[in-house]
Design a protein around this motif. Structure first.
Motif, PDB file in Angstrom:
ATOM      1  N   GLY A   8     107.366  79.290 -12.280  1.00 48.34           N
ATOM      2  CA  GLY A   8     108.094  78.048 -12.467  1.00 48.34           C
ATOM      3  C   GLY A   8     107.445  76.822 -11.881  1.00 48.34           C
ATOM      4  O   GLY A   8     108.059  75.746 -11.847  1.00 48.34           O
ATOM      5  N   ALA A   9     106.220  76.938 -11.410  1.00 56.19           N
ATOM      6  CA  ALA A   9     105.509  75.801 -10.839  1.00 56.19           C
ATOM      7  C   ALA A   9     104.164  75.644 -11.536  1.00 56.19           C
ATOM      8  O   ALA A   9     103.593  76.604 -12.062  1.00 56.19           O
ATOM      9  CB  ALA A   9     105.292  75.993  -9.342  1.00 56.19           C
ATOM     10  N   THR A  10     103.655  74.426 -11.536  1.00 52.61           N
ATOM     11  CA  THR A  10     102.302  74.150 -12.001  1.00 52.61           C
ATOM     12  C   THR A  10     101.499  73.658 -10.810  1.00 52.61           C
ATOM     13  O   THR A  10     101.789  72.588 -10.260  1.00 52.61           O
ATOM     14  CB  THR A  10     102.297  73.096 -13.121  1.00 52.61           C
ATOM     15  N   LEU A  11     100.520  74.447 -10.392  1.00 52.66           N
ATOM     16  CA  LEU A  11      99.727  74.141  -9.209  1.00 52.66           C
ATOM     17  C   LEU A  11      98.445  73.421  -9.606  1.00 52.66           C
ATOM     18  O   LEU A  11      97.707  73.878 -10.483  1.00 52.66           O
ATOM     19  CB  LEU A  11      99.376  75.423  -8.455  1.00 52.66           C
ATOM     20  N   THR A  12      98.195  72.304  -8.964  1.00 50.41           N
ATOM     21  CA  THR A  12      96.943  71.577  -9.141  1.00 50.41           C
ATOM     22  C   THR A  12      95.982  72.009  -8.042  1.00 50.41           C
ATOM     23  O   THR A  12      96.369  72.104  -6.872  1.00 50.41           O
ATOM     24  CB  THR A  12      97.187  70.068  -9.072  1.00 50.41           C
ATOM     25  N   TYR A  13      94.738  72.257  -8.418  1.00 51.63           N
ATOM     26  CA  TYR A  13      93.782  72.754  -7.431  1.00 51.63           C
ATOM     27  C   TYR A  13      92.383  72.230  -7.720  1.00 51.63           C
ATOM     28  O   TYR A  13      92.102  71.705  -8.800  1.00 51.63           O
ATOM     29  CB  TYR A  13      93.782  74.282  -7.410  1.00 51.63           C
ATOM     30  N   ASP A  14      91.500  72.377  -6.744  1.00 54.45           N
ATOM     31  CA  ASP A  14      90.081  72.083  -6.906  1.00 54.45           C
ATOM     32  C   ASP A  14      89.304  73.363  -6.628  1.00 54.45           C
ATOM     33  O   ASP A  14      89.640  74.118  -5.706  1.00 54.45           O
ATOM     34  CB  ASP A  14      89.619  70.996  -5.924  1.00 54.45           C
ATOM     35  N   ASP A  15      88.272  73.598  -7.401  1.00 53.14           N
ATOM     36  CA  ASP A  15      87.409  74.767  -7.246  1.00 53.14           C
ATOM     37  C   ASP A  15      85.978  74.256  -7.343  1.00 53.14           C
ATOM     38  O   ASP A  15      85.471  73.993  -8.436  1.00 53.14           O
ATOM     39  CB  ASP A  15      87.730  75.784  -8.348  1.00 53.14           C
ATOM     40  N   GLU A  16      85.336  74.080  -6.190  1.00 53.12           N
ATOM     41  CA  GLU A  16      84.052  73.403  -6.136  1.00 53.12           C
ATOM     42  C   GLU A  16      83.005  74.291  -5.462  1.00 53.12           C
ATOM     43  O   GLU A  16      83.321  75.273  -4.803  1.00 53.12           O
ATOM     44  CB  GLU A  16      84.185  72.084  -5.375  1.00 53.12           C
ATOM     45  N   GLY A  17      81.744  73.902  -5.633  1.00 52.67           N
ATOM     46  CA  GLY A  17      80.659  74.599  -4.971  1.00 52.67           C
ATOM     47  C   GLY A  17      80.070  75.715  -5.811  1.00 52.67           C
ATOM     48  O   GLY A  17      80.620  76.098  -6.849  1.00 52.67           O
ATOM     49  N   PRO A  18      78.939  76.262  -5.365  1.00 54.51           N
ATOM     50  CA  PRO A  18      78.230  77.288  -6.146  1.00 54.51           C
ATOM     51  C   PRO A  18      78.985  78.614  -6.203  1.00 54.51           C
ATOM     52  O   PRO A  18      79.448  79.117  -5.188  1.00 54.51           O
ATOM     53  CB  PRO A  18      76.902  77.440  -5.389  1.00 54.51           C
ATOM     54  N   ARG A  19      79.106  79.166  -7.394  1.00 55.78           N
ATOM     55  CA  ARG A  19      79.771  80.467  -7.568  1.00 55.78           C
ATOM     56  C   ARG A  19      78.911  81.624  -7.083  1.00 55.78           C
ATOM     57  O   ARG A  19      79.425  82.696  -6.789  1.00 55.78           O
ATOM     58  CB  ARG A  19      80.120  80.697  -9.047  1.00 55.78           C
ATOM     59  N   ASP A  20      77.595  81.408  -7.009  1.00 54.87           N
ATOM     60  CA  ASP A  20      76.692  82.494  -6.633  1.00 54.87           C
ATOM     61  C   ASP A  20      76.300  82.460  -5.156  1.00 54.87           C
ATOM     62  O   ASP A  20      75.342  83.112  -4.745  1.00 54.87           O
ATOM     63  CB  ASP A  20      75.432  82.454  -7.495  1.00 54.87           C
ATOM     64  N   ALA A  21      77.034  81.701  -4.340  1.00 53.06           N
ATOM     65  CA  ALA A  21      76.732  81.650  -2.910  1.00 53.06           C
ATOM     66  C   ALA A  21      76.937  83.026  -2.278  1.00 53.06           C
ATOM     67  O   ALA A  21      77.835  83.771  -2.673  1.00 53.06           O
ATOM     68  CB  ALA A  21      77.629  80.630  -2.223  1.00 53.06           C
TER      69      ALA A  21
END
Length: 266
Positions: A8-21
């Motif tokens: 019942g919620a819509t969450l706003t988020y950030d997903d940053e940086g290298p995925r292969d770290a």
């Protein structure tokens, strides 16, 4: 900006940086009436070399939704987002109420949390007399005045007034239902008797001038917490805003230098 729907919620988020770290992702959880931008300094620093995820909790910032009644339900939202992003193991950083969420996750899913950082947070809610009186008066004063009073006392004396006003304006956007319901959730939060169960290497960072959650309450928690590292900064409750560089440095040292020592002791 990405969004994710859950319960019942819509969450706003950030997903940053290298995925292969090589390091596990770093997850930041903000506190009561705040938003994901509390972590701007830390996100800018760490996302240069590792994946960093931060979100607005339901009813906060740019996330919608209400109706949540417990810290455990907020923890469910965070885990649902991480599952959606296919993040199994992570380092978890929580400020204030976010630290309560982080403790809940670490207790329920210890294998998923590689490192735990509690910023201005405690394991058992015990408000100071002044905070208790302020909360008791919350139904007698206009909501905006109530929010403003809480934000002002969160900062150590001498913090720039214009910065405090800006954060009051941002916090005032949190719906009253969310603010008051989650106050009840924090008041009911108590995992102090289970603190010894958390074997995850943990850093506790607290402000010496914190009157919201006084430092003595954090030290009470630290005494029963295995392998806890404690840092006290010259600040109030809003460490990510008052001492962003010092907090980032404390996190950086813990996430790098602490690993070999704690691994050897485990």
């Amino acid at each position: 900006m990405p969004q994710f729907d859950v319960a019942g919620a819509t969450l706003t988020y950030d997903d940053e940086g290298p995925r292969d770290a090589p390091e596990v992702p770093l997850v930041f959880v903000h506190g009561w009436t705040a938003n994901r931008h509390r972590w701007d300094h830390q996100t800018a620093h760490f996302s240069e070399r590792r994946r960093v995820i931060r979100l607005d909790l339901r009813g906060h910032g740019e996330s919608s939704g209400a109706g949540v009644r417990t810290i455990a339900e907020l923890a469910y939202d965070v885990l649902a987002l991480l599952d959606h992003l296919q993040v199994e193991r992570f380092a978890l950083v929580g400020h204030s109420m976010g630290g309560m969420i982080a403790q809940t996750i670490a207790l329920a899913h210890p294998a998923r949390v590689e490192r735990l950082v509690l910023v201005g947070s405690i394991a058992r809610m015990a408000y100071s007399r002044g905070r208790g009186l302020l909360m008791a008066a919350s139904t007698l004063v206009p909501f905006r005045l109530f929010v403003a009073a809480n934000i002002r006392r969160a900062f150590a004396p001498g913090h720039p007034r214009e910065e405090i006003r800006a954060h009051i304006r941002a916090s005032a956007g949190t719906p009253r239902e969310v603010v008051m319901t989650l106050y009840g959730a924090m008041r009911a939060f108590d995992v102090l008797d289970r603190a010894g169960e958390i074997r995850t290497p943990t850093l506790m960072v607290h402000g010496y001038h914190d009157v919201q959650l006084p430092v003595r309450q954090m030290l009470r928690m630290a005494r029963v917490w295995p392998d806890a590292v404690v840092r006290i900064l010259d600040a109030g409750h809003e460490l990510p805003l008052e001492r962003p560089a010092e907090l980032t440095d404390a996190l950086d040292r813990f996430l790098t230098e602490a690993r070999p020592l704690l691994t050897e002791n485990n």
